[in-house]
Design a protein around this motif. Structure first.
Motif, PDB file in Angstrom:
ATOM      1  N   GLY A  14     -12.866  -8.075  -6.256  1.00  0.00           N
ATOM      2  CA  GLY A  14     -12.290  -7.085  -5.752  1.00  0.00           C
ATOM      3  C   GLY A  14     -11.082  -7.463  -6.816  1.00  0.00           C
ATOM      4  O   GLY A  14     -10.246  -5.827  -6.787  1.00  0.00           O
ATOM      5  N   PRO A  37      -8.345   0.770 -10.104  1.00  0.00           N
ATOM      6  CA  PRO A  37      -8.540  -0.219 -10.501  1.00  0.00           C
ATOM      7  C   PRO A  37      -7.505  -0.770 -10.835  1.00  0.00           C
ATOM      8  O   PRO A  37      -6.863  -0.197 -11.317  1.00  0.00           O
ATOM      9  CB  PRO A  37      -9.760  -0.359 -10.829  1.00  0.00           C
ATOM     10  CG  PRO A  37      -9.832   0.273 -12.108  1.00  0.00           C
ATOM     11  CD  PRO A  37      -9.265   1.785 -11.109  1.00  0.00           C
ATOM     12  N   GLU A  96      -8.254  -8.910  -1.262  1.00  0.00           N
ATOM     13  CA  GLU A  96      -7.753  -7.458  -0.297  1.00  0.00           C
ATOM     14  C   GLU A  96      -7.420  -6.225  -0.911  1.00  0.00           C
ATOM     15  O   GLU A  96      -8.010  -5.112  -0.224  1.00  0.00           O
ATOM     16  CB  GLU A  96      -7.774  -8.059   1.117  1.00  0.00           C
ATOM     17  CG  GLU A  96      -7.891  -6.676   2.329  1.00  0.00           C
ATOM     18  CD  GLU A  96      -7.238  -7.765   3.176  1.00  0.00           C
ATOM     19  OE1 GLU A  96      -7.463  -6.403   4.297  1.00  0.00           O
ATOM     20  OE2 GLU A  96      -6.972  -8.492   3.706  1.00  0.00           O
ATOM     21  N   LYS A 120      -4.415   8.606 -11.648  1.00  0.00           N
ATOM     22  CA  LYS A 120      -6.118   9.160 -11.058  1.00  0.00           C
ATOM     23  C   LYS A 120      -5.851  10.731 -11.846  1.00  0.00           C
ATOM     24  O   LYS A 120      -6.731  11.874 -12.853  1.00  0.00           O
ATOM     25  CB  LYS A 120      -5.977   9.499  -9.455  1.00  0.00           C
ATOM     26  CG  LYS A 120      -7.118   8.099  -9.120  1.00  0.00           C
ATOM     27  CD  LYS A 120      -6.656   7.941  -7.539  1.00  0.00           C
ATOM     28  CE  LYS A 120      -7.818   9.461  -7.145  1.00  0.00           C
ATOM     29  NZ  LYS A 120      -7.793   9.179  -5.508  1.00  0.00           N
ATOM     30  N   LYS A 150       1.520  -0.803  -0.056  1.00  0.00           N
ATOM     31  CA  LYS A 150      -0.174   0.100   0.008  1.00  0.00           C
ATOM     32  C   LYS A 150       0.989   1.185  -0.243  1.00  0.00           C
ATOM     33  O   LYS A 150       0.608   2.111  -1.031  1.00  0.00           O
ATOM     34  CB  LYS A 150      -0.824   0.277   1.367  1.00  0.00           C
ATOM     35  CG  LYS A 150      -2.266  -0.912   0.995  1.00  0.00           C
ATOM     36  CD  LYS A 150      -2.722  -1.177   2.106  1.00  0.00           C
ATOM     37  CE  LYS A 150      -3.866  -2.168   2.105  1.00  0.00           C
ATOM     38  NZ  LYS A 150      -5.372  -1.590   3.813  1.00  0.00           N
ATOM     39  N   GLU A 166      -9.269  -4.678  -3.472  1.00  0.00           N
ATOM     40  CA  GLU A 166     -10.038  -4.255  -3.761  1.00  0.00           C
ATOM     41  C   GLU A 166      -9.998  -2.793  -2.397  1.00  0.00           C
ATOM     42  O   GLU A 166     -10.777  -1.386  -2.977  1.00  0.00           O
ATOM     43  CB  GLU A 166     -10.973  -4.995  -2.105  1.00  0.00           C
ATOM     44  CG  GLU A 166     -12.067  -5.599  -2.873  1.00  0.00           C
ATOM     45  CD  GLU A 166     -12.552  -6.673  -2.114  1.00  0.00           C
ATOM     46  OE1 GLU A 166     -13.130  -7.714  -1.740  1.00  0.00           O
ATOM     47  OE2 GLU A 166     -11.875  -6.573  -0.375  1.00  0.00           O
ATOM     48  N   TRP A 167      -9.232  -2.565  -1.829  1.00  0.00           N
ATOM     49  CA  TRP A 167      -8.578  -1.127  -1.235  1.00  0.00           C
ATOM     50  C   TRP A 167      -7.800  -0.036  -2.578  1.00  0.00           C
ATOM     51  O   TRP A 167      -8.338   1.107  -2.294  1.00  0.00           O
ATOM     52  CB  TRP A 167      -6.942  -1.374  -0.625  1.00  0.00           C
ATOM     53  CG  TRP A 167      -6.777  -0.126   0.426  1.00  0.00           C
ATOM     54  CD1 TRP A 167      -6.547  -0.146   1.101  1.00  0.00           C
ATOM     55  CD2 TRP A 167      -5.615   0.195  -0.321  1.00  0.00           C
ATOM     56  NE1 TRP A 167      -6.028   1.251   2.033  1.00  0.00           N
ATOM     57  CE2 TRP A 167      -5.405   0.918   0.290  1.00  0.00           C
ATOM     58  CE3 TRP A 167      -4.328   0.080  -1.421  1.00  0.00           C
ATOM     59  CZ2 TRP A 167      -4.525   2.487   0.888  1.00  0.00           C
ATOM     60  CZ3 TRP A 167      -3.599   1.141  -1.460  1.00  0.00           C
ATOM     61  CH2 TRP A 167      -3.434   1.976  -0.614  1.00  0.00           C
ATOM     62  N   CYS A 168      -7.126  -0.678  -3.856  1.00  0.00           N
ATOM     63  CA  CYS A 168      -7.091   0.439  -4.238  1.00  0.00           C
ATOM     64  C   CYS A 168      -8.330   1.004  -4.889  1.00  0.00           C
ATOM     65  O   CYS A 168      -7.950   1.896  -5.311  1.00  0.00           O
ATOM     66  CB  CYS A 168      -5.891  -0.479  -5.664  1.00  0.00           C
ATOM     67  SG  CYS A 168      -4.089  -1.040  -5.183  1.00  0.00           S
ATOM     68  N   ALA A 169      -8.747   0.217  -5.505  1.00  0.00           N
ATOM     69  CA  ALA A 169     -10.387   0.362  -6.193  1.00  0.00           C
ATOM     70  C   ALA A 169     -10.786   1.206  -5.247  1.00  0.00           C
ATOM     71  O   ALA A 169     -11.483   2.545  -6.158  1.00  0.00           O
ATOM     72  CB  ALA A 169     -11.485  -0.471  -6.498  1.00  0.00           C
ATOM     73  N   GLU A 170     -11.507   1.415  -3.721  1.00  0.00           N
ATOM     74  CA  GLU A 170     -11.775   1.560  -2.722  1.00  0.00           C
ATOM     75  C   GLU A 170     -11.141   3.687  -2.625  1.00  0.00           C
ATOM     76  O   GLU A 170     -11.501   4.900  -2.405  1.00  0.00           O
ATOM     77  CB  GLU A 170     -11.392   1.653  -1.602  1.00  0.00           C
ATOM     78  CG  GLU A 170     -12.460   0.566  -1.126  1.00  0.00           C
ATOM     79  CD  GLU A 170     -11.925  -0.041   0.100  1.00  0.00           C
ATOM     80  OE1 GLU A 170     -11.434   0.306   1.294  1.00  0.00           O
ATOM     81  OE2 GLU A 170     -12.646  -1.498   0.351  1.00  0.00           O
ATOM     82  N   GLN A 171      -9.651   3.626  -3.354  1.00  0.00           N
ATOM     83  CA  GLN A 171      -8.847   4.997  -3.393  1.00  0.00           C
ATOM     84  C   GLN A 171      -8.842   5.678  -4.608  1.00  0.00           C
ATOM     85  O   GLN A 171      -8.360   6.381  -4.925  1.00  0.00           O
ATOM     86  CB  GLN A 171      -7.297   4.536  -3.517  1.00  0.00           C
ATOM     87  CG  GLN A 171      -6.231   3.258  -2.176  1.00  0.00           C
ATOM     88  CD  GLN A 171      -6.944   4.197  -0.836  1.00  0.00           C
ATOM     89  OE1 GLN A 171      -6.614   5.075  -0.535  1.00  0.00           O
ATOM     90  NE2 GLN A 171      -7.975   3.056   0.237  1.00  0.00           N
ATOM     91  N   GLY A 172      -9.561   4.628  -5.646  1.00  0.00           N
ATOM     92  CA  GLY A 172     -10.249   5.302  -6.546  1.00  0.00           C
ATOM     93  C   GLY A 172      -9.090   4.938  -7.921  1.00  0.00           C
ATOM     94  O   GLY A 172      -9.500   5.249  -9.406  1.00  0.00           O
TER      95      GLY A 172
END
Length: 311
Positions: free
Chosen positions: A176, A149, A138, A94, A83, A141-147
């Protein structure tokens, strides 16, 4: 159905084999790929890591950033370590509106070590694969939550190389973590590309249209020769110059309604296979097979009037 065509700069500069590199600038690399018809380029080592520097270069070349490799180590390092390393890349991608980050597992991998024969690639037991797949899910999923994929890249000489390994990874991972299907790597590993598309199309969000020279692959002594040896010998090339039937492969993607990037990633000796010429061959073949499959290939590069999301 719509599709976009991109390239990887690995045809111009090879990170693992510097001797297989053209002495060309980033701007010249982008100019050549754009002149061949490609509207996107994946990130390479000569790209700046600051969006304020990258965006003007992309705008001037009329291309977009269509992805880029992250060297993941989740097979042998913690989520927190990965991370921390990927966080700046997420912010960069992004800011320049890239579609995804390509996750390539380098933990335990021998893909960058010319002293390690192909036959010595790392292998995971069933329990190891299950735990690894859960960890990568996991992380995705975390990377996608940060915006941003991810797209998981199965790869020669890594822990997920063969078709059975890919099947096991996909079975034990979740939505995910989407999949990058690389035709060349799967064929090199002895897999069936069409069957892999059938089995995993629902999770595929990025495609590498890498071709192989079957005679080179068949001639390898995997007990003695490494992945990098195979690259130097010309195992990979662009669609239209190799052994794979991209008419059938692209048609199979079309059958499942895949829309998105098809990226030519074909590392080889630029003195034997000049990148501009290879780009032109690859683009012409892809346009032929994509038109036949019913795709409309988008021709816009850098969006007109685009407002960069950077300060």
């Amino acid at each position: 159905m719509k599709a976009k065509l991109g390239m990887s700069p690995i045809a111009w500069w090879n990170d693992d084999l510097p001797e297989l590199s053209d002495d060309v600038s980033l701007e010249e690399c982008l100019r050549q790929s754009r002149s061949a018809g490609f509207t996107g380029m994946e990130q390479g080592r000569r790209f700046p890591n600051n969006p304020n520097e990258m965006l003007p270069i992309l705008r001037a070349a009329d291309v977009t950033l269509c992805g880029g490799w992250f060297s993941g180590t989740l097979v042998n390092e913690e989520l927190a370590v990965n991370k921390d390393r990927i966080a700046p890349m997420i912010e960069l991608f992004k800011a320049v509106n890239a579609p995804c980050i390509v996750y390539g597992e380098v933990g335990r991998s021998i893909q960058g070590d010319r002293s390690k024969p192909l036959a010595t690639k790392p292998r995971l037991g069933d329990d190891e694969m299950k735990a690894y797949a859960r960890r990568v899910t996991e992380f995705g999923e975390w990377c996608a939550e940060q915006g941003m994929p991810l797209s998981y890249h199965h790869h020669m000489a890594a822990v997920v190389e063969t078709e059975p390994e890919l099947d096991a990874f996909m079975k034990n991972s979740g939505e995910g973590i989407p999949l990058l299907l690389d035709a060349g790597h799967l064929a090199f590993a002895g897999g069936d590309v069409l069957r892999a598309v059938d089995n995993h199309h629902a999770r595929i969000n990025h495609v590498h249209v890498k071709d192989i020279r079957q005679s080179v692959v068949d001639g390898l002594d995997r007990s003695k020769q490494s992945f990098l040896d195979a690259v130097a010998l010309g195992a990979f090339t662009v669609p239209g110059d190799g052994s794979l039937d991209f008419g059938a492969i692209v048609k199979r993607f079309a059958d499942y309604g895949y829309e998105g990037w098809f990226v030519v990633e074909a590392e080889q000796d630029p003195r034997k296979s000049p990148p501009l010429k290879m780009a032109e061959i690859g683009h012409a073949e892809l346009m032929r097979v994509m038109t036949a499959a019913g795709y409309t290939v988008e021709t816009e590069g850098f969006p007109k009037g685009d407002t960069p999301r950077v300060g």
